[in-house]
Enzyme design. Structure first.
Site, PDB file in Angstrom:
ATOM      1  CD  GLU A   1       5.228  14.473   5.015  1.00 60.96           C
ATOM      2  OE1 GLU A   1       4.822  15.508   4.625  1.00 60.96           O
ATOM      3  OE2 GLU A   1       4.690  13.341   4.439  1.00 60.96           O
TER       4      GLU A   1
ATOM      5  CG  ASP B   1       2.631  11.215   1.521  1.00 60.38           C
ATOM      6  OD1 ASP B   1       3.262  12.420   1.676  1.00 60.38           O
ATOM      7  OD2 ASP B   1       1.669  10.970   1.793  1.00 60.38           O
TER       8      ASP B   1
HETATM    9  C1  NOJ Z   1       2.043  14.924   2.482  1.00 64.93           C
HETATM   10  C2  NOJ Z   1       2.571  15.574   1.278  1.00 64.93           C
HETATM   11  O1  NOJ Z   1       3.692  16.147   1.213  1.00 64.93           O
HETATM   12  C3  NOJ Z   1       1.310  16.253   0.902  1.00 64.93           C
HETATM   13  O2  NOJ Z   1       1.441  17.272  -0.277  1.00 64.93           O
HETATM   14  C4  NOJ Z   1       0.066  15.657   0.802  1.00 64.93           C
HETATM   15  O3  NOJ Z   1      -1.271  16.381   0.523  1.00 64.93           O
HETATM   16  C5  NOJ Z   1      -0.197  14.529   1.928  1.00 64.93           C
HETATM   17  N1  NOJ Z   1       0.909  13.884   2.459  1.00 64.93           N
HETATM   18  C6  NOJ Z   1      -1.137  13.245   1.894  1.00 64.93           C
HETATM   19  O4  NOJ Z   1      -0.391  12.399   0.902  1.00 64.93           O
END
Ligand code: NOJ
Length: 530
Positions: free
Chosen positions: A251, A194
């Site tokens: 990500e 993430d």
């Molecule tokens: C990216 C995640 O996909 C999202 O759902 C989340 O709110 C943020 N990162 C914070 O962790």
């Protein structure tokens, strides 16, 4: 399947809270997912990516983790996780989990300790506490700093319940090494990282300057050393038995290839998401350019970039593709607010084309649960049922992501549509008009979105070109995307508004919609054998 497996796997994203609810609590859980594995086998996916299921107060759908090495009681137990891995492995499905290293929950014992220990304490050094905040803003709206009762401020790029870690502190590095090993030891095949680009911040914490493209909390060079060390951990696991070499996907949201390039190295994280197909208007030139850009990035680096058409943060594909496409690039919440006209039948036709494009491209494909059912964004969620912190931090001005996270419809004609096996108030409400979109309804309708995905996934497994087969663009009209994969596979999509000619001498093996004699109608794609 390519070697390593993650280079061309089809990964199905499970949002556990909304997949299937075994204990009729109103929220999905791991036993619910386990009871539905046969559906995923039948669909034909290779792996499941699970959004967070860890101990969490759920202020951000579980991306606020209070214990990285346990399962939140609402989702089950560690025993349920192990049973899921065992069953999925027996069925040939790999499990990918989410790792959330940028921040934890304010309920995490380290943050509680830091609050108790006060200013200048060792415990505060694991986070980013300052006497004076800077001008950074939270991704969810409002300032990125919150003041503690003793006057210090802590940084949170997201909700105030999600304090950012200080990644220059050795305890943080050591903890995440342990977290990775904990789950890899339990048999997970890969991890999704993430916010992989925000872990390190410019140590000076400078103010953001208007108009500057340099963002001091993105893409700091130290992160690559960390990812090299994580790659060593991944590679230290045996590669011969299922699940084989362990993967990781970062990500990273990027608007220019220069941002993505440093993440695409041979010794860093094996994969970086490519979200660009979701960020450009539905037009042949823009989609083609995104595909070319990815191929250049991959060719230069030897890296790998999974394609994504939907996820739990993005407006549902059917709705996104059903709006005026000039709105796609703007950072607008208007669609989710219901302020933009959505043509769902048009969006659905395009989403069928998008499915065939995604599954014909070389590389890994991520499918978001419910996209195989063609679910639209649910726009009519009442304000008092909304959960997304974005909605609450902006006093409703930004609607947020709840509309793409609604519990799945499995069967029956009214909520909860088989999500639980008895009447239950689901954590987010489901629309009253989803009876025709349930899995049950779509299995018995030959031309349903679900049957299109099932057919495409079956062909993808069988066709020799749809693994590693080389892709070559064909000369085509300005509104067409047309390419071949070797040996013997062809793809054409007509994204314009007039019919075009079908390729001559081809044997069509799959179509996204009805054809018109020798013509390929607008918003239609075919797979063919050459
Ligand atoms: C990216 C995640 O996909 C999202 O759902 C989340 O709110 C943020 N990162 C914070 O962790």
């Amino acid at each position: 399947m390519a070697d390593p497996w993650w280079r061309d796997a089809v990964v199905y994203q499970v949002y556990p809270r909304s997949f299937a609810d075994a204990d009729a609590s109103g929220g999905g859980d791991l036993p619910g997912l386990r009871s539905r594995l046969a559906y995923l086998v039948d669909l034909g996916v290779d792996a499941i990516w699970l959004n967070p299921f860890y101990t969490s107060p759920m202020h951000d759908g579980g991306y606020d983790v209070a214990n990285y090495c346990d399962v939140d009681a609402r989702f089950g137990s560690l025993g349920d996780f192990d049973a899921l891995v065992t069953d999925a492995t027996a069925l040939g499905i790999r499990i990918i989990i989410d790792v959330v290293p940028n921040h934890c929950s304010s309920q995490h014992p380290w943050f509680q300790e830091a609050l108790d220990a006060g200013p200048s304490s060792e415990a505060r050094k694991r986070f980013i506490f300052r006497d004076v905040p800077n001008n950074w803003e939270s991704h969810f709206g409002g300032p990125a700093w919150t003041r503690t009762p003793d006057g210090q401020w802590y940084l949170h790029l997201f909700d105030s319940t999600q304090p950012d870690f200080n990644w220059r502190h050795p305890d943080v590095v050591a903890m995440f090494d342990r977290v990775l090993r904990f789950w890899l030891d339990r048999g997970v095949a890969a991890v999704r990282i993430d916010m992989a680009n925000t872990l390190f911040k410019d140590p000076e914490l400078p103010n953001l300057r208007a108009g500057s493209t340099l963002v001091p909390y993105y893409d700091q060079p130290e992160v690559h050393g960390l990812y090299r060390s994580w790659r060593e951990i991944l590679d230290s696991y045996p590669t011969d038995a299922f699940p084989g070499p362990r993967g990781a996907v970062a990500e990273i949201w990027f608007n220019s290839p220069d941002i993505a390039r440093p993440y695409l190295t041979k010794d860093g994280l094996p994969q970086t998401f490519n979200f660009r197909l979701m960020r450009v208007p539905w037009a042949a030139a823009e989609l083609g350019a995104v595909i070319d850009e990815a191929h250049r990035l991959i060719a230069d680096s030897g890296g790998s970039m999974p394609w994504v058409l939907g996820n739990h943060d993005i407006t549902r594909m059917v709705s996104r593709l059903g709006i005026d496409q000039t709105l796609i690039r703007r950072p607008t919440d208007a669609l989710r607010r219901g302020a933009v006209e959505v043509d769902v039948p048009l969006g659905t036709r395009r989403a069928r084309v998008a499915a065939l494009l995604l599954l014909a491209l070389p590389g890994t494909a991520y499918l978001y649960q419910g996209d195989e059912l063609g679910l639209p964004e649910y726009l009519a969620i009442p304000a008092d049922r909304r959960e997304d912190p974005t909605f609450h931090r902006t006093a409703g001005a930004v609607v947020g992501r709840d509309g793409c996270r609604v519990p799945l419809p499995w069967s029956g004609s009214s909520p909860p549509y088989g999500f639980a096996d008895r009447p239950v108030r689901t954590w987010l409400p489901q629309p009253p008009d989803w009876a025709a979109l349930t899995v049950e309804a779509q299995l018995s309708e030959e031309d349903s979105m679900l049957n299109l995905y099932r057919a495409a996934l079956r062909l993808r497994r069988e066709h020799p070109a749809l693994g590693d087969g080389k892709m070559t663009w064909l000369n085509s009209g300005a509104d067409e995307l047309a390419f071949t994969r070797e040996p013997g596979f062809g793809f054409v999509a007509n994204l314009g508004d007039k019919p075009s000619f079908l390729p001559s001498g081809s044997r069509i093996i799959l179509t996204s919609g009805p054809l018109d004699g020798a013509m390929l109608p607008a918003d239609t794609a075919i797979w063919y054998q050459r």
